[in-house]
Design a protein around this motif. Structure first.
Motif, PDB file in Angstrom:
ATOM      1  N   VAL A  13      38.660  30.192  48.144  1.00 42.06           N
ATOM      2  CA  VAL A  13      38.907  28.937  47.456  1.00 42.06           C
ATOM      3  C   VAL A  13      38.878  28.899  46.016  1.00 42.06           C
ATOM      4  O   VAL A  13      39.775  28.195  45.187  1.00 42.06           O
ATOM      5  CB  VAL A  13      37.709  27.840  47.841  1.00 42.06           C
ATOM      6  N   TRP A  14      37.863  29.532  45.484  1.00 39.78           N
ATOM      7  CA  TRP A  14      37.943  29.566  43.957  1.00 39.78           C
ATOM      8  C   TRP A  14      39.263  30.370  43.357  1.00 39.78           C
ATOM      9  O   TRP A  14      39.886  29.694  42.452  1.00 39.78           O
ATOM     10  CB  TRP A  14      36.556  30.560  43.346  1.00 39.78           C
ATOM     11  N   ARG A  20      28.666  27.597  44.585  1.00 44.43           N
ATOM     12  CA  ARG A  20      29.069  27.072  45.899  1.00 44.43           C
ATOM     13  C   ARG A  20      27.953  26.374  46.405  1.00 44.43           C
ATOM     14  O   ARG A  20      27.074  26.441  46.164  1.00 44.43           O
ATOM     15  CB  ARG A  20      29.664  28.117  46.663  1.00 44.43           C
ATOM     16  N   LEU A  42      42.244  30.444  44.597  1.00 42.56           N
ATOM     17  CA  LEU A  42      43.297  29.449  44.850  1.00 42.56           C
ATOM     18  C   LEU A  42      43.234  28.340  43.728  1.00 42.56           C
ATOM     19  O   LEU A  42      44.238  28.012  43.267  1.00 42.56           O
ATOM     20  CB  LEU A  42      43.086  28.673  46.289  1.00 42.56           C
ATOM     21  N   GLU A  43      41.973  27.667  43.557  1.00 42.62           N
ATOM     22  CA  GLU A  43      42.023  26.930  42.446  1.00 42.62           C
ATOM     23  C   GLU A  43      42.417  27.349  41.202  1.00 42.62           C
ATOM     24  O   GLU A  43      42.920  26.640  40.360  1.00 42.62           O
ATOM     25  CB  GLU A  43      40.547  26.301  42.464  1.00 42.62           C
ATOM     26  N   GLN A  44      42.034  28.659  40.844  1.00 37.61           N
ATOM     27  CA  GLN A  44      42.513  29.222  39.438  1.00 37.61           C
ATOM     28  C   GLN A  44      43.883  29.305  39.525  1.00 37.61           C
ATOM     29  O   GLN A  44      44.381  29.217  38.333  1.00 37.61           O
ATOM     30  CB  GLN A  44      41.741  30.546  39.536  1.00 37.61           C
ATOM     31  N   TYR A  45      44.739  29.738  40.467  1.00 39.49           N
ATOM     32  CA  TYR A  45      45.966  29.850  40.468  1.00 39.49           C
ATOM     33  C   TYR A  45      46.671  28.585  40.443  1.00 39.49           C
ATOM     34  O   TYR A  45      47.649  28.259  39.611  1.00 39.49           O
ATOM     35  CB  TYR A  45      46.548  30.801  41.576  1.00 39.49           C
ATOM     36  N   ARG A  46      46.109  27.579  41.120  1.00 42.06           N
ATOM     37  CA  ARG A  46      46.757  26.148  41.254  1.00 42.06           C
ATOM     38  C   ARG A  46      46.399  25.444  39.628  1.00 42.06           C
ATOM     39  O   ARG A  46      47.662  24.857  39.223  1.00 42.06           O
ATOM     40  CB  ARG A  46      45.971  25.460  42.144  1.00 42.06           C
ATOM     41  N   HIS A  47      45.458  25.857  39.050  1.00 38.84           N
ATOM     42  CA  HIS A  47      45.003  25.376  37.759  1.00 38.84           C
ATOM     43  C   HIS A  47      46.222  26.076  36.832  1.00 38.84           C
ATOM     44  O   HIS A  47      46.979  25.400  35.927  1.00 38.84           O
ATOM     45  CB  HIS A  47      43.734  25.631  37.447  1.00 38.84           C
TER      46      HIS A  47
END
Length: 93
Positions: A69-70, A56, A72-77
């Motif tokens: 945020v991390w 970060r 969220l990014e993993q689930y978006r991916h």
């Protein structure tokens, strides 16, 4: 996910990160997701938090926000991967 899991207040947990004690406050849904993602990577939650901390930008918010945020990014991916694998509903040939 039930509405009860979305309405909880953040829970604080303490860790030693890079040799320093620190606390992180996350809602239950984020703690659960973080545990799931750490298990999928075959690593303890503490090690995953330490990895997120190293990656970060400390000038742009705290560790709790970086973890959110991390996650969220993993689930978006994951959602993006699933949509590429799913059959298309598009009937325009």
């Amino acid at each position: 996910m039930t509405s009860a899991s979305l309405s909880g207040r953040p829970r604080k947990r303490s860790f030693n990160i890079a040799g320093h004690p620190t606390s992180i406050s996350l809602e239950d849904a984020f703690w659960s997701a973080l545990k799931e993602l750490a298990a999928a990577r075959d690593q303890p939650v503490r090690a995953l938090i330490e990895e997120i901390d190293r990656a970060r930008d400390a000038d742009h918010g705290g560790l709790s926000g970086a973890v959110r945020v991390w996650v969220l990014e993993q689930y978006r991916h994951r959602a993006g991967d699933a949509s590429r694998l799913a059959p298309s509903d598009d009937q325009s040939d």
